[in-house]
Write an enzyme that holds these catalytic residues in place. Structure first.
Site, PDB file in Angstrom:
ATOM      1  N   ASN A  36     -17.745 -34.596  -9.772  1.00 48.50           N
ATOM      2  CA  ASN A  36     -16.403 -34.793 -10.320  1.00 48.50           C
ATOM      3  C   ASN A  36     -16.587 -35.426 -11.690  1.00 48.50           C
ATOM      4  O   ASN A  36     -17.297 -36.421 -11.814  1.00 48.50           O
ATOM      5  CB  ASN A  36     -15.603 -35.723  -9.388  1.00 48.50           C
ATOM      6  CG  ASN A  36     -14.271 -36.135  -9.990  1.00 48.50           C
ATOM      7  OD1 ASN A  36     -13.735 -35.450 -10.858  1.00 48.50           O
ATOM      8  ND2 ASN A  36     -13.735 -37.248  -9.547  1.00 48.50           N
ATOM      9  N   GLY A  37     -15.967 -34.837 -12.708  1.00 54.02           N
ATOM     10  CA  GLY A  37     -16.110 -35.395 -14.057  1.00 54.02           C
ATOM     11  C   GLY A  37     -16.634 -34.334 -15.011  1.00 54.02           C
ATOM     12  O   GLY A  37     -16.548 -33.138 -14.732  1.00 54.02           O
ATOM     13  N   ARG A  40      -5.321 -34.010  -4.587  1.00 52.58           N
ATOM     14  CA  ARG A  40      -5.771 -34.226  -5.958  1.00 52.58           C
ATOM     15  C   ARG A  40      -5.607 -32.977  -6.823  1.00 52.58           C
ATOM     16  O   ARG A  40      -5.694 -33.057  -8.050  1.00 52.58           O
ATOM     17  CB  ARG A  40      -7.253 -34.625  -5.960  1.00 52.58           C
ATOM     18  CG  ARG A  40      -7.490 -35.926  -5.227  1.00 52.58           C
ATOM     19  CD  ARG A  40      -8.936 -36.076  -4.865  1.00 52.58           C
ATOM     20  NE  ARG A  40      -9.778 -36.405  -6.003  1.00 52.58           N
ATOM     21  CZ  ARG A  40     -10.096 -37.637  -6.365  1.00 52.58           C
ATOM     22  NH1 ARG A  40      -9.637 -38.657  -5.698  1.00 52.58           N
ATOM     23  NH2 ARG A  40     -10.875 -37.860  -7.390  1.00 52.58           N
ATOM     24  N   GLU A  49      11.357 -37.810 -17.591  1.00 51.13           N
ATOM     25  CA  GLU A  49      10.751 -37.739 -16.259  1.00 51.13           C
ATOM     26  C   GLU A  49      11.363 -36.572 -15.466  1.00 51.13           C
ATOM     27  O   GLU A  49      10.649 -35.850 -14.764  1.00 51.13           O
ATOM     28  CB  GLU A  49      10.935 -39.079 -15.537  1.00 51.13           C
ATOM     29  CG  GLU A  49      10.522 -39.115 -14.079  1.00 51.13           C
ATOM     30  CD  GLU A  49       9.062 -38.734 -13.805  1.00 51.13           C
ATOM     31  OE1 GLU A  49       8.285 -38.577 -14.743  1.00 51.13           O
ATOM     32  OE2 GLU A  49       8.727 -38.551 -12.620  1.00 51.13           O
ATOM     33  N   HIS A  82      20.019 -32.497 -33.952  1.00 51.83           N
ATOM     34  CA  HIS A  82      18.898 -32.385 -34.888  1.00 51.83           C
ATOM     35  C   HIS A  82      17.907 -31.315 -34.462  1.00 51.83           C
ATOM     36  O   HIS A  82      16.717 -31.444 -34.707  1.00 51.83           O
ATOM     37  CB  HIS A  82      18.216 -33.752 -35.028  1.00 51.83           C
ATOM     38  CG  HIS A  82      19.147 -34.809 -35.505  1.00 51.83           C
ATOM     39  ND1 HIS A  82      19.647 -34.842 -36.778  1.00 51.83           N
ATOM     40  CD2 HIS A  82      19.711 -35.849 -34.853  1.00 51.83           C
ATOM     41  CE1 HIS A  82      20.466 -35.873 -36.901  1.00 51.83           C
ATOM     42  NE2 HIS A  82      20.531 -36.500 -35.737  1.00 51.83           N
ATOM     43  N   LYS A  90       9.183 -33.496 -14.045  1.00 51.33           N
ATOM     44  CA  LYS A  90       9.187 -33.148 -12.616  1.00 51.33           C
ATOM     45  C   LYS A  90       9.486 -31.674 -12.437  1.00 51.33           C
ATOM     46  O   LYS A  90       8.816 -30.974 -11.695  1.00 51.33           O
ATOM     47  CB  LYS A  90      10.271 -33.980 -11.948  1.00 51.33           C
ATOM     48  CG  LYS A  90      10.103 -34.725 -10.707  1.00 51.33           C
ATOM     49  CD  LYS A  90       9.030 -35.694 -10.451  1.00 51.33           C
ATOM     50  CE  LYS A  90       7.766 -35.598 -11.203  1.00 51.33           C
ATOM     51  NZ  LYS A  90       6.975 -36.746 -11.312  1.00 51.33           N
ATOM     52  N   CYS A 108     -11.373 -32.860  -9.106  1.00 48.05           N
ATOM     53  CA  CYS A 108     -12.334 -32.521  -8.057  1.00 48.05           C
ATOM     54  C   CYS A 108     -12.413 -33.613  -6.997  1.00 48.05           C
ATOM     55  O   CYS A 108     -12.313 -34.793  -7.293  1.00 48.05           O
ATOM     56  CB  CYS A 108     -13.721 -32.355  -8.670  1.00 48.05           C
ATOM     57  SG  CYS A 108     -13.754 -31.130  -9.966  1.00 48.05           S
ATOM     58  N   TRP A 158     -11.526 -28.578  -9.431  1.00 45.89           N
ATOM     59  CA  TRP A 158     -10.448 -28.374 -10.390  1.00 45.89           C
ATOM     60  C   TRP A 158     -11.152 -27.979 -11.686  1.00 45.89           C
ATOM     61  O   TRP A 158     -11.820 -28.792 -12.315  1.00 45.89           O
ATOM     62  CB  TRP A 158      -9.661 -29.675 -10.554  1.00 45.89           C
ATOM     63  CG  TRP A 158      -8.431 -29.558 -11.388  1.00 45.89           C
ATOM     64  CD1 TRP A 158      -7.194 -29.132 -11.006  1.00 45.89           C
ATOM     65  CD2 TRP A 158      -8.310 -29.921 -12.777  1.00 45.89           C
ATOM     66  NE1 TRP A 158      -6.313 -29.193 -12.067  1.00 45.89           N
ATOM     67  CE2 TRP A 158      -6.966 -29.668 -13.156  1.00 45.89           C
ATOM     68  CE3 TRP A 158      -9.189 -30.415 -13.737  1.00 45.89           C
ATOM     69  CZ2 TRP A 158      -6.500 -29.912 -14.437  1.00 45.89           C
ATOM     70  CZ3 TRP A 158      -8.717 -30.655 -15.024  1.00 45.89           C
ATOM     71  CH2 TRP A 158      -7.380 -30.391 -15.350  1.00 45.89           C
ATOM     72  N   LYS A 211      -3.814 -34.674  -9.119  1.00 50.06           N
ATOM     73  CA  LYS A 211      -3.162 -35.961  -8.844  1.00 50.06           C
ATOM     74  C   LYS A 211      -3.841 -37.092  -9.597  1.00 50.06           C
ATOM     75  O   LYS A 211      -3.204 -38.005 -10.089  1.00 50.06           O
ATOM     76  CB  LYS A 211      -3.239 -36.225  -7.338  1.00 50.06           C
ATOM     77  CG  LYS A 211      -2.575 -37.511  -6.895  1.00 50.06           C
ATOM     78  CD  LYS A 211      -1.095 -37.310  -6.727  1.00 50.06           C
ATOM     79  CE  LYS A 211      -0.349 -38.575  -6.428  1.00 50.06           C
ATOM     80  NZ  LYS A 211       1.010 -38.518  -6.982  1.00 50.06           N
ATOM     81  N   GLU A 262       6.619 -29.419 -13.716  1.00 47.78           N
ATOM     82  CA  GLU A 262       5.394 -29.566 -12.906  1.00 47.78           C
ATOM     83  C   GLU A 262       5.427 -28.694 -11.659  1.00 47.78           C
ATOM     84  O   GLU A 262       4.437 -28.058 -11.321  1.00 47.78           O
ATOM     85  CB  GLU A 262       5.246 -31.028 -12.426  1.00 47.78           C
ATOM     86  CG  GLU A 262       4.610 -31.961 -13.414  1.00 47.78           C
ATOM     87  CD  GLU A 262       4.477 -33.369 -12.851  1.00 47.78           C
ATOM     88  OE1 GLU A 262       3.417 -33.964 -13.035  1.00 47.78           O
ATOM     89  OE2 GLU A 262       5.428 -33.897 -12.231  1.00 47.78           O
TER      90      GLU A 262
END
Ligand code: G6P
Length: 604
Positions: A98-99, A27, A476, A499, A480, A2, A74, A599, A483
Site C-alpha cells: 500500500n503506498g 477503503r 459538502e 459572477h 456527496k 489498498c 486501488w 476511504k 462522489e
C-alpha cells in the site's frame, strides 16, 4: 486505498484472507488477490473487480495453505487488471503493498540492466524483483527483504511472503499504517484493526520506519535504525459485530440514520453539565491565529469551523486543503494553533501538512475518528470525534461528529477569550443537547428528500447554493452527490451566483438552496428569484418560516425543524446526505464503494 492482510495461521488461510479483505472493502479498491504457502510452495490467485470475483475464482482454483497474504488494490501505477493486481511475485517472493515507491523508475532501470523481465506496470513489482535478486545473490530471506527496504523511497506498507517458508512474514511500515494482530498460536498483519477484528483484538501498531519479522511464535520488531523496538500490544475496541449493516441496504444508509444516537454519544463524551470536558491546558486565550487543514469532507468541516471561531471567539482563522498547504510553504507565525481534521487520521497530505507545522506552530491539535492513527499520535493533543467505525466511503456521520467537536472547540475558545459568558455557554450547550432530537426530525423528512432525489438522478448537473454557514455545507452537499451518484455538482456562495454560475441556469439544472430563515435569508431569496426567473428548478432546504417567506414558486421544499443558527450546518448536513444517497440508489451506483474513490487516502 489498498488494503493489506497477512496470516500465519493454524487453519486453511484462504477463506480467512478473503474475509479480512472484505472488511477492508470500505477503503475502495478495483482488484484483489491472495497468495499462500502450501507444503512449502508459494502460489497466488488474483481477480479484477469485486472480491466476489476472487472468491469465485478460488472455488474453481482453490489455494491450500495455512499462511498467506492478501490485498485489495486501488490502482495508482497501471490500470486495474489481473496482471497488475497484488500479490506480486518474483521467483520465491510475493509482496503486497500500500503506498507508492517513488524511486521505482530508477529501480526498474537498474533491474532491467541486470536482466530482469517485467510483467506489470506497477511500482510494487520492483520490490519483489529486487528481493528475488538479493536472494539469488546469496542473502537469506530476512536479509534480502531488509536490503530491499533500504533501497525504497516513498510511502509504503509492505508484507513479504516466501516460497519454502510457511512460518515467516516480513512487514514494513513507512508512511502507510500497518497493525500486527496477536492470536493463539497465530499471528496476523493488516492495514488496520478492522481487518483483523474477528481474529483478534490484541493489536500492535507499527511505528514509522518499523519492520517486523513474524513467525507463529515470535514478533520481532525493529525500528528504522535496526534496533529491536518494544511496541506495546493494545486491546482495541472494534468488535466484529459493529462492522455490519444492521439491516440497512448500505453502510451509508446505516451511518446516516444512526447520527442521532452517534451525536448523543459524542456529546456525552464531551459535556459535563454546563462545562465542556476538554483536556486541562487547552486554552485559546493567548492564541493569535488558528490554522485549519484537511482534505475532502474534513476540509468542509474546517471551512464551517472558520465561521464559528471567527464570529464566536474573534480568533482569525486560515483554512487550507492539505495538498496545497504542504507545498506552498506558508509562514506560520508564533502563537498559531495548527489543527488537522481527518476521519481516518492517515490521509497522506494531511499528515504531511501536520509535519510541516511540527516545529513552527505553537501547538498541534487534531480532530480524528481513529484514536490510534498516525495523525492522532503525532499531535500534541488529539480529540476523538466518537463517530464509531465509518465504512461508507462517502463520509456522513464522521462529518457531523467533526463539526460537533469543532463547534465545542469554538465555544471553548469564545469562553477563554472572554467573548462568551458562562450563561451564554450553558444556553449554547443546551441547544446542542437538543440536536439529536432535531436530527431525528430531519430524518423524518426522508420521503420528501427521496422524491426530490429521484428527479435529481435524471439530471446531469446540479448547483448547490448557500450563504454564511450554509456555504461550506453547499460544498459538502455537492461533494456527496458527485462522489456517489456521479452527477456533476458544484457549489457556490449564493452571492457569487451573478459572477459566473448564473450562466449555467436552465430548466435542466436543479439548484439546491440551503437556507434557514436567518439574518441572510432574504438575500438568498433574491438569488433564488434570479434562478427561477431563468427557468431554474429550486430545491429549497429550509425551516417552516423560510418556506413561508420563500413563496410558492420553488420546485420542491424540504422543511426542517428550526435550529439555533450556529447549529444549522450539522442539521442541514442530513438532507444533503440523504439527497445524495437516494440519487445514487436511483441511479444504481455502488453507494458504499463508489468508483475510483478510497476511504483512506494514504498516497498523495
Ligand atoms: C477521501 C474520502 C473522503 C474524506 C477524505 C479525507 O477522499 O473519500 O470521504 O473526506 O478522504 O479523509 P480523512 O480520513 O482525512 O478525513
Amino acid at each position: 486505498m489498498c488494503g493489506i492482510v497477512g496470516v500465519l495461521g493454524t487453519h486453511e488461510v484462504a477463506p480467512i484472507l478473503v474475509e479480512s479483505l472484505r472488511r477492508l472493502e470500505y477503503r475502495g479498491y478495483d482488484s484483489a488477490g491472495i497468495a499462500t504457502v502450501n507444503e512449502g510452495r508459494l502460489d497466488r490467485r488474483r481477480a479484477v473487480g469485486k472480491l466476489v470475483n476472487l472468491s469465485d475464482l478460488l472455488v474453481h482454483e482453490p489455494l491450500a495453505g495455512k499462511s498467506g497474504i492478501g490485498h485489495t488494490r486501488w490502482a495508482t501505477h497501471g490500470a486495474p487488471s489481473e496482471v497488475n493486481a497484488h500479490p506480486h511475485k518474483a521467483g520465491p517472493v510475493a509482496v503486497v503493498h500500500n503506498g507508492i515507491i517513488e524511486n521505482y523508475k530508477a529501480l526498474r532501470d537498474e533491474l532491467r540492466a541486470m536482466g530482469a523481465a517485467f510483467e506489470t506496470e506497477t511500482d510494487t513489482e520492483t520490490v519483489a524483483l529486487l528481493t528475488q535478486y538479493y536472494i539469488a545473490e546469496g542473502l537469506n530471506r530476512v536479509e534480502a527483504a531488509e536490503k530491499t527496504l533500504s533501497r525504497l523511497e516513498g510511502a509504503f506498507a509492505l508484507v513479504f511472503l516466501f516460497d519454502g517458508e510457511d512460518d515467516l512474514l516480513i512487514a514494513a511500515r513507512k508512511g502507510s499504517p500497518l497493525a500486527i494482530g496477536h492470536g493463539d498460536g497465530e499471528v496476523y498483519v493488516g492495514s488496520d484493526a478492522i481487518a483483523l477484528a474477528p481474529l483478534t483484538d490484541k493489536i500492535t501498531y507499527l511505528e514509522e520506519g518499523d519492520r517486523a519479522i513474524l513467525t507463529r511464535g515470535s514478533v520481532d520488531i525493529r525500528d528504522a535504525e535496526g534496533r529491536r523496538a518494544n511496541r506495546p500490544a493494545k486491546t482495541v475496541s472494534i468488535d466484529a459485530a459493529r462492522v455490519d449493516k444492521s439491516g440497512y441496504k448500505h453502510f451509508m444508509a446505516k451511518e446516516i440514520w444512526e447520527q442521532p444516537t452517534v451525536l448523543a454519544n459524542a456529546l456525552d463524551a464531551y459535556l459535563d453539565g454546563d462545562r465542556i470536558d476538554l483536556p486541562e491546558g487547552l486554552d485559546f486565550a493567548q492564541s493569535e491565529r488558528l490554522t485549519l487543514v484537511a482534505c475532502g469532507t474534513a476540509y468542509f468541516a474546517c471551512l464551517t469551523a472558520k465561521y464559528w471561531f471567527e464570529t464566536l471567539a474573534g480568533l482569525p482563522v486560515e483554512t487550507d486543503i492539505a495538498s496545497e498547504f504542504r507545498y506552498r510553504e506558508p509562514p506560520i507565525p508564533a502563537a498559531t494553533t495548527a489543527l488537522f481534521v481527518s476521519q481516518s487520521g492517515e490521509t497522506a497530505d494531511t499528515l504531511a501538512a501536520l509535519r510541516y507545522c511540527r516545529d513552527k506552530a505553537d501547538r498541534i491539535l487534531s480532530v480524528v475518528n481513529v484514536a490510534e492513527s498516525s495523525i492522532a499520535r503525532e499531535s500534541d493533543l488529539a480529540l476523538p470525534i466518537h463517530a464509531g467505525v465509518e465504512i461508507g466511503v462517502a463520509s456522513t456521520k464522521a462529518f457531523t461528529c467533526q463539526l460537533n467537536v469543532l463547534y465545542l472547540l469554538a465555544l471553548k475558545a469564545a469562553v477563554d477569550r472572554g467573548r462568551m459568558s458562562p450563561d451564554a455557554l450553558a444556553a449554547a450547550l443546551a441547544e446542542l443537547r437538543g440536536l439529536p432530537g432535531l436530527f431525528n426530525a430531519a430524518l423524518d423528512r426522508d420521503p420528501t428528500i427521496a422524491e426530490a432525489a429521484r428527479a435529481v438522478a435524471e439530471t446531469r448537473d446540479v448547483l448547490f447554493l448557500g450563504r454564511g454557514l450554509m456555504y461550506p455545507l453547499a460544498h459538502e452537499g455537492a461533494l456527496k452527490l458527485k462522489e456517489i451518484s456521479y452527477i456533476h455538482a458544484e457549489a457556490y456562495a449564493s452571492g457569487e451566483l451573478k459572477h459566473g454560475p448564473i450562466a449555467l441556469i436552465d430548466k435542466s439544472v436543479p439548484v439546491v438552496v440551503m437556507a434557514p430563515k436567518d439574518a441572510l435569508f432574504d438575500k438568498t431569496v433574491s438569488n433564488m428569484q434570479e434562478v427561477m426567473a431563468r427557468g431554474g428548478q429550486v430545491l429549497l432546504i429550509t425551516d417552516a418560516a423560510g418556506a413561508e417567506a420563500a413563496g410558492g414558486d420553488v420546485w420542491k421544499t424540504v422543511i426542517l425543524p428550526e435550529a439555533a443558527p450556529q447549529l444549522t450546518p450539522l442539521l442541514y448536513a442530513l438532507p444533503a446526505q440523504l439527497l445524495a444517497y437516494h440519487a445514487a440508489v436511483a441511479k444504481g451506483t455502488d453507494v458504499d464503494q463508489p468508483r475510483n474513490l478510497a476511504k483512506s487516502v494514504t498516497v498523495e
